[in-house]
Design a protein around this motif. Structure first.
Motif, mmCIF file in Angstrom:
data_model
loop_
_atom_site.group_PDB
_atom_site.id
_atom_site.type_symbol
_atom_site.label_atom_id
_atom_site.label_comp_id
_atom_site.label_asym_id
_atom_site.label_seq_id
_atom_site.Cartn_x
_atom_site.Cartn_y
_atom_site.Cartn_z
ATOM 1 N N TYR A 146 1.166 -1.465 -0.060
ATOM 2 C CA TYR A 146 0.211 0.035 -0.135
ATOM 3 C C TYR A 146 1.453 0.928 0.220
ATOM 4 O O TYR A 146 1.653 1.262 0.318
ATOM 5 N N LYS A 187 -2.906 6.640 -1.350
ATOM 6 C CA LYS A 187 -3.931 6.193 -1.497
ATOM 7 C C LYS A 187 -3.808 5.215 -2.352
ATOM 8 O O LYS A 187 -5.520 5.068 -2.221
ATOM 9 N N THR A 188 -3.260 3.546 -2.462
ATOM 10 C CA THR A 188 -3.754 3.055 -2.972
ATOM 11 C C THR A 188 -2.953 2.040 -2.649
ATOM 12 O O THR A 188 -2.071 2.076 -2.500
ATOM 13 N N THR A 189 -3.283 0.970 -3.338
ATOM 14 C CA THR A 189 -2.668 -0.608 -3.411
ATOM 15 C C THR A 189 -1.420 -0.814 -4.640
ATOM 16 O O THR A 189 -2.426 -0.422 -5.153
ATOM 17 N N PRO A 228 -4.735 3.378 6.260
ATOM 18 C CA PRO A 228 -4.635 3.687 4.857
ATOM 19 C C PRO A 228 -3.883 4.722 4.693
ATOM 20 O O PRO A 228 -2.812 5.363 3.545
ATOM 21 N N LYS A 269 -5.887 -5.736 3.013
ATOM 22 C CA LYS A 269 -8.358 -5.070 2.497
ATOM 23 C C LYS A 269 -8.315 -6.402 1.519
ATOM 24 O O LYS A 269 -7.704 -7.350 1.147
ATOM 25 N N GLN A 294 -9.335 -7.275 -1.818
ATOM 26 C CA GLN A 294 -9.129 -7.187 -2.931
ATOM 27 C C GLN A 294 -9.604 -8.013 -3.494
ATOM 28 O O GLN A 294 -9.546 -10.051 -3.637
ATOM 29 N N ARG A 320 -8.148 -0.920 -7.491
ATOM 30 C CA ARG A 320 -7.191 0.035 -6.863
ATOM 31 C C ARG A 320 -8.347 0.774 -6.719
ATOM 32 O O ARG A 320 -9.243 0.829 -6.883
#
Length: 792
Positions: free
Chosen positions: A171, A176-178, A288, A344, A346, A391
């Motif tokens: 992350y 602010k995204t994987t 996050p 998370k 996903q 994402r």
């Protein structure tokens, strides 16, 4: 022809000429053999720099060469505008973050704003002479491409290859995204190793003391004599108080730090492996947005928390020592932010079971240069996770998925309805599990590589119409840079195999990077980006392309303005030769020349054509260009000077070999410097009646759709005589130079002593301005079997 070549006038004119005549358009109905290129779609994230030009030009050389070799070339262009870089670009431009706006409003703004950049990109690539079929341009956010990407997702789901799972993910707190394994960069940063006393005899060295509250186990190597007796004990974690077990595992390096390692969920990938292998507790303490969520550190950023923990350890006399170190960390390659690990829910594509198959497929592809395949193999062999494709972004290709608000059952779109926007569109019917008609859209979007990995199928219009698939797929060539072998090359192999049971292309060429003059890769954050526009205005596009050919495949090359100057000199010399031909070669002899010097230059031309062709066929464009340049300078500096006396005297027998050799040079340099060579072809050749009469087959409207140079038949005996005469002329030229004589100064006599029958000697006499040539005994050695004497 104008006295001087003017790139500003010529390039604008030639660009319009190419566009108006659609020379580079692909015809799916052509009977020619198709050569298809899977062009990299550049990321729409700002300005194009010289690094982009370097890589894209190299593939373009191949496209022009293949067209001249008689192939029907499929050469499209793409714009990758569905990824994080595009989103960040527009956020910066409008001064607002995506999350501060209604989603549909933000995506509407991005679509509108991105068209400005799309247009700018295309205009610049046209200025740089890319011979693509612009009617085949695609965007990775377009309706058709979204449809293909969503179709891929649904098909993989039917195969059982798609799943959603709550699991540890990489992350980026800044974006602010994987991110996926493929988007990681390694960076060495100054850091501190702190040695912390956990218990009597147990000292742990760590670079992440802020993760002590997330410690769930301690590990030692069972083969480590000094620590193995600790296995099985339980220890209280200092300051935070949780009790953890000590476990033995061979992944611990006994020579690193104290040889005792804490496992926190999660500090690195090894922590994740231990968490899964030993069923450890899950204790996530980083949010996050990169803030600590639990304990006395709650609300602090990572660096603040680190400082506070170190302070408390020092205060309680649990900090034994600190060591300054250089620490290798994973960062997000887009923003250089250190990666964190969080849990998370996903979407994943399951492919770990196919690693051996991917290695096999990699071996079916021809790699240029071959050693680059090692990067592909190492990447596949080192894969540990399935491909995470979720994402947390706003602008991208949507998952064609909804969730029942009542029972959380997943609902997939009907393929016939694609493309779908789950925020606007609704699934047909009711929930099959509970009968509710109230659905919630999937809020994540797909990783951009989940779409870019489909470029061969996008180009083939997979699932849209059937005109291209059989014609262009598998594609002939994938050109790309070496840094995205694990991104683009690998994921394309994955998708192509899963959807078509085939490799995506037959050949792959790997370019290096265009670097700044100091040898550094060009990056905006380094402030070393060099834009091409100013150099195009100053020198033209051809010299920039010429620089791009200065390195072989896979090699990096620093941008040097001197390369542009060298190309300008080359173009000017060729322009002068073309003007000389235009002014002097106005009629043509019907007979082929038997002149030995003409035979010599045609023999040298044959060598250059043969070498350049072989090298181009091996994607060695750099070697091809070298061979052509070497021949041209020999042609211009030697042959042309040898035959000028004949041309000035009206001897038409010299015109045909002169034109043939020069035309071959112009054609072979056309892939590299296409504007100037087109102008010379149009003005010096196609406008010359003598040329058209001598070469009636040469009536192509553009040099770039003409036929690649052919080999001229040369009698071996005549060629040998020509080479001997040329060696004598070169010797006399050097003798004049050494004796401080002008090259056009007259010599009284030359005596030639030769074991060979040199036949007619008028080229020696005429080109060197010699009053009398005699045959007899001589003492100055020219070559084995030839001596001469010279009298002023």
């Amino acid at each position: 022809m104008e006295p001087k070549y003017d790139s500003k006038i010529v390039e604008e004119k030639i660009m319009r000429f190419w566009e108006e005549n659609a020379f580079f358009a692909f015809s799916p109905d052509s009977k020619k053999e198709v050569y298809s290129i899977d062009t990299p779609p550049p990321t729409v994230s700002g300005d194009i720099h010289m690094g982009h030009v370097f890589s894209y030009s190299q593939a373009e050389f191949v496209a022009r060469y293949k067209r001249m070799k008689g192939f029907e070339v499929f050469y499209p262009f793409g714009l990758d505008n569905n990824g994080l870089p595009t989103e960040l670009l527009i956020e910066k431009k409008i001064g607002k973050r995506a999350e501060s706006m209604e989603r549909e409003r933000f995506t509407e703004i991005v679509r509108s704003e991105i068209e400005i950049y799309n247009k700018k990109y295309v205009e610049l690539w046209k200025r740089l002479g890319l011979s693509v079929d612009w009617s085949l341009t695609y965007q990775t956010i377009s309706s058709d491409v979204q449809k293909i990407s969503q179709k891929s997702f649904l098909e993989l789901n039917r195969m059982g290859r798609v799943y959603k799972k709550e699991a540890p993910v990489l992350y980026c707190p800044k974006c602010k995204t994987t991110v996926s394994q493929m988007e990681l960069a390694d960076k060495t940063l100054p850091s501190k190793m702190v040695f912390v006393k956990f218990d009597e005899g147990i000292v742990i060295a760590t670079t992440r003391p802020e993760l002590i509250p997330a410690c769930v186990a301690i590990f030692v190597n069972p083969e480590d004599g000094k620590n193995k007796e600790l296995i099985g004990r339980s220890v209280k974690v200092p300051i935070f108080g949780q009790e953890v077990k000590i476990i033995g595992d061979s992944r611990v390096d006994p020579n690193k730090g104290s040889g005792i390692v804490m496992c926190s969920t999660f500090g690195d990938q090894t922590d994740i492996e231990w968490y899964k292998a030993y069923g450890l507790d899950l204790k996530i303490i980083i949010s996050p947005v990169g803030k600590i969520t639990e304990s006395s550190l709650k609300g602090l950023g990572i660096k603040e928390a680190r400082e506070k923990v170190v302070g408390e350890l020092r205060e309680k006399e649990l900090l034994l020592r600190e060591e300054k170190i250089e620490h290798s960390v994973n960062t997000h390659e887009r923003c250089d932010t250190e990666i964190e690990f969080i849990v998370k829910n996903q979407w994943y594509i399951h492919y770990l079971d196919l690693k051996d198959k991917f290695l096999e497929l990699g071996s079916e592809i021809r790699w240029y240069p071959q050693h680059m395949k090692v990067r592909f193999d190492n990447w596949v062999s080192g894969l540990q996770w399935d491909w995470g494709i979720s994402r947390q972004r706003y602008f991208g290709v949507y998952f064609p998925v909804w969730y029942c608000r009542k029972c959380n059952e997943v609902r997939f779109a009907d393929e016939k309805a694609l493309p779908v926007n789950p925020f606007v569109d609704k699934p047909a019917g009711r929930c099959e599990k509970c009968g509710s008609s109230d659905f919630e859209p999937e809020s994540d979007v797909m990783d951009t590589w989940a779409t870019s990995s489909l470029t061969p199928l996008i180009n083939a219009r997979w699932g849209l119409d059937g005109r291209y698939m059989d014609k262009i797929y598998p594609m002939s060539l994938r050109p790309q840079a070496h840094d995205i072998i694990s991104f683009w090359a690998f994921t394309t192999v994955v998708k192509s195999y899963l959807h078509t049971n085939s490799i995506p292309w037959k050949d792959i060429i790997i370019s290096g990077h265009g670097l700044d003059p100091k040898g550094e890769a060009m990056h905006k954050h380094l402030g070393n980006v060099i834009k091409p526009e100013g150099f195009i205005d100053k020198y033209g596009a051809d010299p920039i392309r010429y620089w791009a050919s200065s390195a072989s495949l896979g090699e990096d090359s620093s941008f040097q303005e001197k390369e542009l100057i060298a190309c300008s000199k080359l173009i000017n010399k060729m322009w002068n030769v073309a003007r000389f031909m235009e002014m002097n070669c106005k009629s043509i002899s019907k007979k082929s020349s038997e002149n030995p010097v003409d035979r010599w230059i045609l023999g040298r031309m044959n060598e250059a054509v043969s070498i350049a062709t072989k090298r181009f066929d091996e994607y060695n464009y750099h070697g091809a260009k070298q061979a052509v340049e070497e021949f041209f300078w020999e042609f211009a500096n030697d042959y042309l000077e040898f035959i000028k006396y004949r041309i000035y005297s009206g001897d038409e027998s010299a015109y045909r070999p002169f034109m043939k050799s020069f035309l071959s040079v112009v054609k072979m340099l056309a892939p590299f410097i296409p504007f100037a060579m087109e102008e010379i072809y149009q003005t010096a050749f196609l406008s010359n009646n003598a040329f058209l009469e001598a070469f009636p087959e040469e009536r192509s409207k553009s040099i770039h759709v003409s036929i690649w140079p052919s080999i001229e038949k040369v009698d071996a005996a005549q060629l040998e005589i020509g080479e001997s005469i040329v060696s004598i002329i070169k010797f006399i030229r050097k003798w004049k130079h050494d004796n401080k004589m002008a090259l056009n100064a007259e010599l009284a006599s030359v005596t030639i002593d030769s074991e060979f029958d040199l036949g007619e000697l008028r080229d020696i006499e005429g080109s060197m301005k010699i009053k009398k040539i005699e045959r007899g005994k001589a003492s100055l050695e020219v070559s084995n079997g030839i001596q001469i004497d010279i009298t002023k």
